[in-house]
Motif scaffolding. Sequence first.
Motif, PDB file in Angstrom:
ATOM      1  N   UNK A 255     -23.245  32.340 -10.622  1.00 55.34           N
ATOM      2  CA  UNK A 255     -23.295  32.561 -12.148  1.00 55.34           C
ATOM      3  C   UNK A 255     -23.896  31.147 -12.329  1.00 55.34           C
ATOM      4  N   UNK A 256     -24.239  30.311 -11.433  1.00 54.85           N
ATOM      5  CA  UNK A 256     -24.907  29.106 -11.725  1.00 54.85           C
ATOM      6  C   UNK A 256     -26.357  29.018 -10.687  1.00 54.85           C
ATOM      7  N   UNK A 257     -27.268  28.491 -11.212  1.00 54.07           N
ATOM      8  CA  UNK A 257     -28.156  28.067 -10.161  1.00 54.07           C
ATOM      9  C   UNK A 257     -27.669  27.273  -9.013  1.00 54.07           C
ATOM     10  N   UNK A 258     -27.644  27.784  -7.985  1.00 49.44           N
ATOM     11  CA  UNK A 258     -26.718  27.136  -6.831  1.00 49.44           C
ATOM     12  C   UNK A 258     -27.140  25.708  -6.657  1.00 49.44           C
TER      13      UNK A 258
ATOM     14  N   UNK B 116     -17.917  29.814 -20.847  1.00 49.25           N
ATOM     15  CA  UNK B 116     -18.863  29.084 -19.978  1.00 49.25           C
ATOM     16  C   UNK B 116     -18.840  27.651 -20.271  1.00 49.25           C
ATOM     17  N   UNK B 117     -18.614  27.227 -21.471  1.00 49.08           N
ATOM     18  CA  UNK B 117     -18.270  25.683 -21.839  1.00 49.08           C
ATOM     19  C   UNK B 117     -16.925  25.305 -20.933  1.00 49.08           C
ATOM     20  N   UNK B 118     -16.092  25.914 -21.380  1.00 49.65           N
ATOM     21  CA  UNK B 118     -14.711  25.336 -20.524  1.00 49.65           C
ATOM     22  C   UNK B 118     -14.567  25.360 -19.066  1.00 49.65           C
ATOM     23  N   UNK B 119     -15.384  26.405 -18.472  1.00 50.52           N
ATOM     24  CA  UNK B 119     -15.239  26.534 -16.758  1.00 50.52           C
ATOM     25  C   UNK B 119     -16.500  26.141 -16.218  1.00 50.52           C
ATOM     26  N   UNK B 120     -17.673  26.967 -16.509  1.00 52.89           N
ATOM     27  CA  UNK B 120     -18.925  26.926 -15.635  1.00 52.89           C
ATOM     28  C   UNK B 120     -19.681  25.668 -15.955  1.00 52.89           C
ATOM     29  N   UNK B 121     -19.823  25.017 -17.186  1.00 52.64           N
ATOM     30  CA  UNK B 121     -20.557  23.942 -17.354  1.00 52.64           C
ATOM     31  C   UNK B 121     -19.631  22.651 -16.615  1.00 52.64           C
ATOM     32  N   UNK B 122     -18.348  22.721 -16.746  1.00 53.74           N
ATOM     33  CA  UNK B 122     -17.884  21.442 -16.077  1.00 53.74           C
ATOM     34  C   UNK B 122     -17.987  21.603 -14.407  1.00 53.74           C
ATOM     35  N   UNK B 123     -18.491  22.541 -14.076  1.00 54.44           N
ATOM     36  CA  UNK B 123     -18.655  22.470 -12.499  1.00 54.44           C
ATOM     37  C   UNK B 123     -20.129  21.809 -12.268  1.00 54.44           C
ATOM     38  N   UNK B 124     -20.848  21.677 -13.366  1.00 58.53           N
ATOM     39  CA  UNK B 124     -22.510  21.168 -13.169  1.00 58.53           C
ATOM     40  C   UNK B 124     -22.570  19.992 -13.635  1.00 58.53           C
ATOM     41  N   UNK B 125     -21.766  19.619 -14.664  1.00 57.80           N
ATOM     42  CA  UNK B 125     -21.972  18.286 -15.290  1.00 57.80           C
ATOM     43  C   UNK B 125     -20.514  17.583 -15.811  1.00 57.80           C
ATOM     44  N   UNK B 126     -20.644  16.214 -15.792  1.00 54.36           N
ATOM     45  CA  UNK B 126     -19.551  15.434 -16.312  1.00 54.36           C
ATOM     46  C   UNK B 126     -19.559  15.448 -17.834  1.00 54.36           C
ATOM     47  N   UNK B 127     -18.831  16.571 -18.328  1.00 56.21           N
ATOM     48  CA  UNK B 127     -18.530  16.974 -19.635  1.00 56.21           C
ATOM     49  C   UNK B 127     -17.442  15.896 -20.434  1.00 56.21           C
TER      50      UNK B 127
ATOM     51  N   UNK C 101     -19.447  34.993  -6.897  1.00 56.87           N
ATOM     52  CA  UNK C 101     -19.392  33.569  -7.427  1.00 56.87           C
ATOM     53  C   UNK C 101     -19.190  32.316  -6.343  1.00 56.87           C
ATOM     54  N   UNK C 102     -20.417  32.323  -5.627  1.00 52.92           N
ATOM     55  CA  UNK C 102     -20.334  31.498  -4.394  1.00 52.92           C
ATOM     56  C   UNK C 102     -20.263  29.809  -5.004  1.00 52.92           C
ATOM     57  N   UNK C 103     -20.908  29.583  -6.144  1.00 52.20           N
ATOM     58  CA  UNK C 103     -20.903  28.175  -6.524  1.00 52.20           C
ATOM     59  C   UNK C 103     -19.536  27.678  -6.859  1.00 52.20           C
ATOM     60  N   UNK C 104     -18.263  28.393  -6.645  1.00 47.89           N
ATOM     61  CA  UNK C 104     -16.871  27.797  -6.858  1.00 47.89           C
ATOM     62  C   UNK C 104     -16.465  27.479  -5.531  1.00 47.89           C
TER      63      UNK C 104
END
Length: 420
Positions: free
Chosen positions: A109-112, A200-211, A80-83
């Motif tokens: 788990x995200x396109x880096x 995914x919505x609660x954790x991973x998407x928040x790393x990628x975009x301002x939700x 999980x390097x994206x973390x």
Amino acid sequence: MPTPHLIPRRAAAQVDAALADTRVVLISGARQAGKSTLVRIVAGDRLAERRDLDRAQDRAAAIADPVGFVDSPELLVIDEIQRAPELLLAIKAAVDEDPRPGRYLLTGSSRLFGMVAAPDALPGRMETVELWPLSQGKLDGAPDGFVDALFTLGPGLRHESEVTRAEYAARIVRGGLPEATTRTDPRRRQRFFDAYVQALVDRDVRQLSDIQHKGELRKLVRLLAARSATVITANSLESALGLSRPTIARYLQALEEIFLIKRIPGWSRNLGTRATAAPKLIFVDSGVAANETATDARALLRPGAPFGLLLESFVLSELSRQLMCSEQFVDLYHYRDQSRYEVDAVLENRSGHVVGIEVKAATTVGPDDFRGLRRLADRLGDDFIAGVVLYTGTSTLPFGDKLRALPVSALWQVPAPPAD
């Protein structure tokens, strides 16, 4: 059927080959797709140290001392390097100083490089292996050789099937996420899918975009599931969600970055037209899509159910899985022109040879089902290898020069031709 967690993956050979000549190898794909299991298989007897950035203590150490965290004389596996994307610069410095292949094996788990915080740090130093959920062939122990067979045999490909519409529906709602495939109780599988998407919505998407509208994002996922295998634009979703086009576009990008959805570009021989054509959207896992539409296998067979759209999405995702490991280097597109001719899937290899595929939920097909394929054949001439309608019937049927109807199960039951 073998236990999904122990099913051998062809991606293991790709990762082994990459570690033999590349300094950094990244396995990227959806959460729960089997990345950690693949790493265990690949690491095998190698001397390796492993760290998991989903663990708070590992993540804290990585952020506090990136250089020390990646310092390892042997293969270092980082999950999980994206973390902690700040590690990429430290990895770059390490592999530039010591350029031996097989230094780092990363999972994500995200396109880096879709992440705002990720530096574009590893060009020329890293190879990415994309891991999809399990294919039907992997789940059945079947060949999964359809794409290679089709480009080799063209309209000479034949297949007979005993798979029924009810069995296709069951496969769609099961999907290929290993954890879901082990749950035979539909209610338990539903609980898994609900928790999976929410995480995914609660954790991973928040790393990628301002939700700013998490409720609307969850609504967007359900709306996209109901429109699986259709052309989707931010404009078409604006009124349904009450969000601005830029916000919707940003959310769509984030959902693709975390491997929940995939956008399939439009095909044209004109590269400029191809780049601007509206994409078709599918879910990476058909089980997630079916669950988001609140559809089980039995309901999927009722009149008015989205069987056709979900079957097409299922087929396109199975094709995407095969393309990662096929001998042919093939890209996947869809076709739609101004005269309303459409082809669900267009496969084009590096030589410019093309196979067209239509998907029909019916158990019978007729000449009208080949309308778009005939248009594509007329445009391409000798570059058109074959046009196939995949349907839920049982037999291979000819419909003219290079045109055939084949059962959908040919996707995973047909073997690839032997290598020369």
